[in-house]
Design an enzyme around this catalytic site. Structure first.
Site, PDB file in Angstrom:
ATOM      1  N   TYR A 113       0.837  -1.208   0.000  1.00 35.82           N
ATOM      2  CA  TYR A 113       0.000   0.000   0.000  1.00 35.82           C
ATOM      3  C   TYR A 113       0.866   1.251   0.000  1.00 35.82           C
ATOM      4  O   TYR A 113       1.938   1.288   0.617  1.00 35.82           O
ATOM      5  CB  TYR A 113      -0.863   0.043   1.262  1.00 35.82           C
ATOM      6  CG  TYR A 113      -2.056  -0.869   1.239  1.00 35.82           C
ATOM      7  CD1 TYR A 113      -3.256  -0.469   0.673  1.00 35.82           C
ATOM      8  CD2 TYR A 113      -1.989  -2.132   1.829  1.00 35.82           C
ATOM      9  CE1 TYR A 113      -4.363  -1.304   0.678  1.00 35.82           C
ATOM     10  CE2 TYR A 113      -3.090  -2.972   1.838  1.00 35.82           C
ATOM     11  CZ  TYR A 113      -4.273  -2.555   1.264  1.00 35.82           C
ATOM     12  OH  TYR A 113      -5.369  -3.376   1.269  1.00 35.82           O
ATOM     13  N   TYR A 152      -0.733 -10.041   0.476  1.00 32.73           N
ATOM     14  CA  TYR A 152       0.347  -9.527   1.333  1.00 32.73           C
ATOM     15  C   TYR A 152       0.299 -10.152   2.726  1.00 32.73           C
ATOM     16  O   TYR A 152      -0.764 -10.517   3.209  1.00 32.73           O
ATOM     17  CB  TYR A 152       0.329  -8.001   1.407  1.00 32.73           C
ATOM     18  CG  TYR A 152      -0.960  -7.385   1.927  1.00 32.73           C
ATOM     19  CD1 TYR A 152      -1.195  -7.244   3.296  1.00 32.73           C
ATOM     20  CD2 TYR A 152      -1.929  -6.902   1.053  1.00 32.73           C
ATOM     21  CE1 TYR A 152      -2.354  -6.654   3.774  1.00 32.73           C
ATOM     22  CE2 TYR A 152      -3.099  -6.314   1.521  1.00 32.73           C
ATOM     23  CZ  TYR A 152      -3.304  -6.192   2.887  1.00 32.73           C
ATOM     24  OH  TYR A 152      -4.463  -5.623   3.346  1.00 32.73           O
ATOM     25  N   ARG A 162      -3.115 -11.814   3.644  1.00 30.92           N
ATOM     26  CA  ARG A 162      -4.400 -11.388   3.106  1.00 30.92           C
ATOM     27  C   ARG A 162      -4.530 -11.909   1.673  1.00 30.92           C
ATOM     28  O   ARG A 162      -3.613 -11.757   0.872  1.00 30.92           O
ATOM     29  CB  ARG A 162      -4.512  -9.849   3.053  1.00 30.92           C
ATOM     30  CG  ARG A 162      -4.568  -9.080   4.364  1.00 30.92           C
ATOM     31  CD  ARG A 162      -5.622  -9.514   5.359  1.00 30.92           C
ATOM     32  NE  ARG A 162      -6.910  -9.974   4.850  1.00 30.92           N
ATOM     33  CZ  ARG A 162      -7.910  -9.190   4.447  1.00 30.92           C
ATOM     34  NH1 ARG A 162      -7.798  -7.894   4.454  1.00 30.92           N
ATOM     35  NH2 ARG A 162      -9.055  -9.701   4.045  1.00 30.92           N
ATOM     36  N   HIS A 165      -7.433  -8.523  -2.524  1.00 29.72           N
ATOM     37  CA  HIS A 165      -8.726  -7.906  -2.214  1.00 29.72           C
ATOM     38  C   HIS A 165      -8.725  -6.431  -2.567  1.00 29.72           C
ATOM     39  O   HIS A 165      -7.679  -5.782  -2.621  1.00 29.72           O
ATOM     40  CB  HIS A 165      -9.081  -8.077  -0.731  1.00 29.72           C
ATOM     41  CG  HIS A 165      -8.114  -7.401   0.192  1.00 29.72           C
ATOM     42  ND1 HIS A 165      -6.913  -7.971   0.549  1.00 29.72           N
ATOM     43  CD2 HIS A 165      -8.143  -6.200   0.802  1.00 29.72           C
ATOM     44  CE1 HIS A 165      -6.253  -7.154   1.338  1.00 29.72           C
ATOM     45  NE2 HIS A 165      -6.962  -6.056   1.515  1.00 29.72           N
ATOM     46  N   HIS A 167     -10.758  -2.959  -1.206  1.00 31.02           N
ATOM     47  CA  HIS A 167     -11.641  -2.387  -0.188  1.00 31.02           C
ATOM     48  C   HIS A 167     -12.689  -1.505  -0.863  1.00 31.02           C
ATOM     49  O   HIS A 167     -12.352  -0.720  -1.754  1.00 31.02           O
ATOM     50  CB  HIS A 167     -10.841  -1.535   0.797  1.00 31.02           C
ATOM     51  CG  HIS A 167      -9.835  -2.309   1.598  1.00 31.02           C
ATOM     52  ND1 HIS A 167     -10.103  -2.785   2.861  1.00 31.02           N
ATOM     53  CD2 HIS A 167      -8.559  -2.675   1.327  1.00 31.02           C
ATOM     54  CE1 HIS A 167      -9.022  -3.417   3.331  1.00 31.02           C
ATOM     55  NE2 HIS A 167      -8.069  -3.361   2.421  1.00 31.02           N
TER      56      HIS A 167
END
Ligand SMILES: [Fe+3]
Lengths: 247, 198
Positions: A113, A152, A162, A165, A167
């Site tokens: 991110y 990640y 995770r 995905h 959000h």
């Protein structure tokens, strides 16, 4: 923000909490100290929940729904597998939610991110910011272009990852419809290993967070597509209202 | 077997995670230039009628630690109790704001105008601001309300439903000085905030 010309301030259908994740889940360690222990205070929705902010299509810039190019404002493309994500925002009465804001955020193709607190050593992509937004059309349809986010690792149990995905944040027409959720990708083997997806205990409900590959929605030699529909709380409509006090 | 109902079920929530700022307030997250400004920067525009107030506070976890990654949204009517979109609403009041806990201190701050009492189906509700709180570890956004200690709250239909009367206090912002209030949110513990399911 444009003015709210929504006249539909009918009561919201009470939320069925069994459709949602459990709030306390020791497998998701952060939830242990952040989950309220006492029952929620329930009553019928009021204007504070039935009204909500309304945004106009003029809020949305030309590249807002294109995460491949919006960070560089069109100067260069983000690295990754190009995908189109599309679907409908519906309410519990199976009606499209028109003109509502859909915001998304995600990691880059390497699973990193663009955020101070993300310390994963996968590199940042200089041409990927990771945020996008769009408004639904009059039938509740939305779409955006992005790259497939990487899986990640995250600090929880000693080796938790995770699944890929995206959000999602959605508004609806009343503040009480506010929803933040995550879209997963069909076939990802990490889905069933992740304690965050695992907070949704109802398998049927969890399946509804998994977007199917949509070959007919893809474009040859350009991008794959995934379809993701979201259902928001609906509103109760009846002529048989008891109006006990002063109305 | 019976006939089938045609309702859809609501999509399950998932935690907003630690990086919610990227999607909701990207400028705050250091991502400049994608949007002109963050959505919901202020719930009021210049010229909004009413008393300007600042509400400051923190969101505490069960150990007493102030969350550094929480994001909050507020929704409120104008100084006369009208929500944006209602006839007679103050056009300078959008009523919606987004703000985050400070990454260093965990403190949030909301600058707005004090809302008026609002007439609803359930009666007249005392002046209040609705809050919605999301963060890593919160699996479904938490709703609560900020009332004010210097307003008349005794007839409020929501506060009246709180059985344990000492818990009413968790929804009342404390006046620090003129125009400044403190409102701390406790996710767990002796002072657990009353969270709402409306
Ligand atoms: Fe994430």
């Amino acid at each position: 923000m444009s003015s709210n010309n929504n006249t539909e301030n009918d009561p919201l259908i009470p939320r069925n909490r069994a459709n949602h994740p459990v709030v306390y889940d020791p497998e998701y360690k952060t939830s242990v100290t952040r989950s309220p222990k006492l029952p929620l205070l329930s009553m019928e929705s009021t204007l504070s929940e039935e009204t909500g902010p309304v945004f106009g299509h003029n809020l949305i810039g030309e590249l807002d729904n294109n995460l491949i190019s919006n960070f560089s404002q069109g100067a260069a493309l983000a690295i990754g597998e190009r995908i189109r994500v599309h679907g409908r925002i519906l309410d519990e009465r199976n009606r499209g939610v028109a003109n509502t804001l859909v915001e998304v955020w995600q990691a880059n193709a390497g699973g990193r991110y663009r955020h101070d607190r993300d310390k994963y050593f996968a590199p940042l992509d200089p041409n990927f910011g990771g945020c996008g937004r769009t408004m639904t059309d009059e039938h509740g349809y939305y779409e955006f272009m992005t790259i497939r986010p990487g899986a990640y690792p995250w600090p929880n149990r000693s080796n938790d990852w995770r699944p890929m995905h995206i959000h999602f944040s959605v508004f609806g027409s009343g503040f009480g419809q506010r929803l933040i959720t995550q879209m997963y990708f069909e076939g990802d083997p990490l889905i069933k290993l992740c304690p965050i997806t695992g907070t949704v205990k109802n398998q049927q409900q969890l399946d509804r967070l998994i977007a199917p590959l949509d070959m007919k929605g893809s474009r040859p030699m350009d991008y794959l597509a995934y379809k993701f529909d979201i259902v928001l709380r609906g509103r109760r409509q009846t002529q048989f209202e008891n109006k006990p006090q002063g109305s | 077997m019976t006939q089938e109902l045609e309702w859809l079920e609501e999509t399950p929530s998932q935690t907003a995670g630690p990086f919610v700022h990227i999607g909701c307030i990207p400028t705050f997250a250091g991502i400049a230039g994608v949007y002109p400004e963050d959505l919901g920067k202020s719930p009021i525009n210049d010229g909004a009628a009413g008393e300007c107030i600042t509400i400051t506070g923190s969101v505490f976890d069960g150990t007493g630690w102030a969350l550094r990654d929480a994001m909050l949204e507020s929704w409120q009517p104008d100084a006369k109790g009208y929500f944006a979109g209602q006839v007679d609403a103050d056009p300078k009041v959008s009523g919606f704001c987004r703000f985050a806990a400070d990454a260093g201190t965990g403190e949030y701050s909301l600058k707005t105008i004090k809302p008026g009492a609002a007439t609803m189906r359930t009666g007249v509700h005392a002046p209040h601001i609705s809050l919605w709180i999301v963060a890593r570890g919160i699996n479904i956004g938490l709703s609560t309300r900020v009332y004010f200690e210097d307003e008349y709250n005794d007839a409020d239909p929501l506060l009246a439903r709180i059985e344990q009367r000492h818990r009413v206090d968790t929804l009342i912002a404390k006046k620090v000085k003129t125009g400044e209030y403190r409102f701390d949110i406790h996710l767990q513990g002796d002072n657990e905030t009353v969270f709402l399911d409306l």
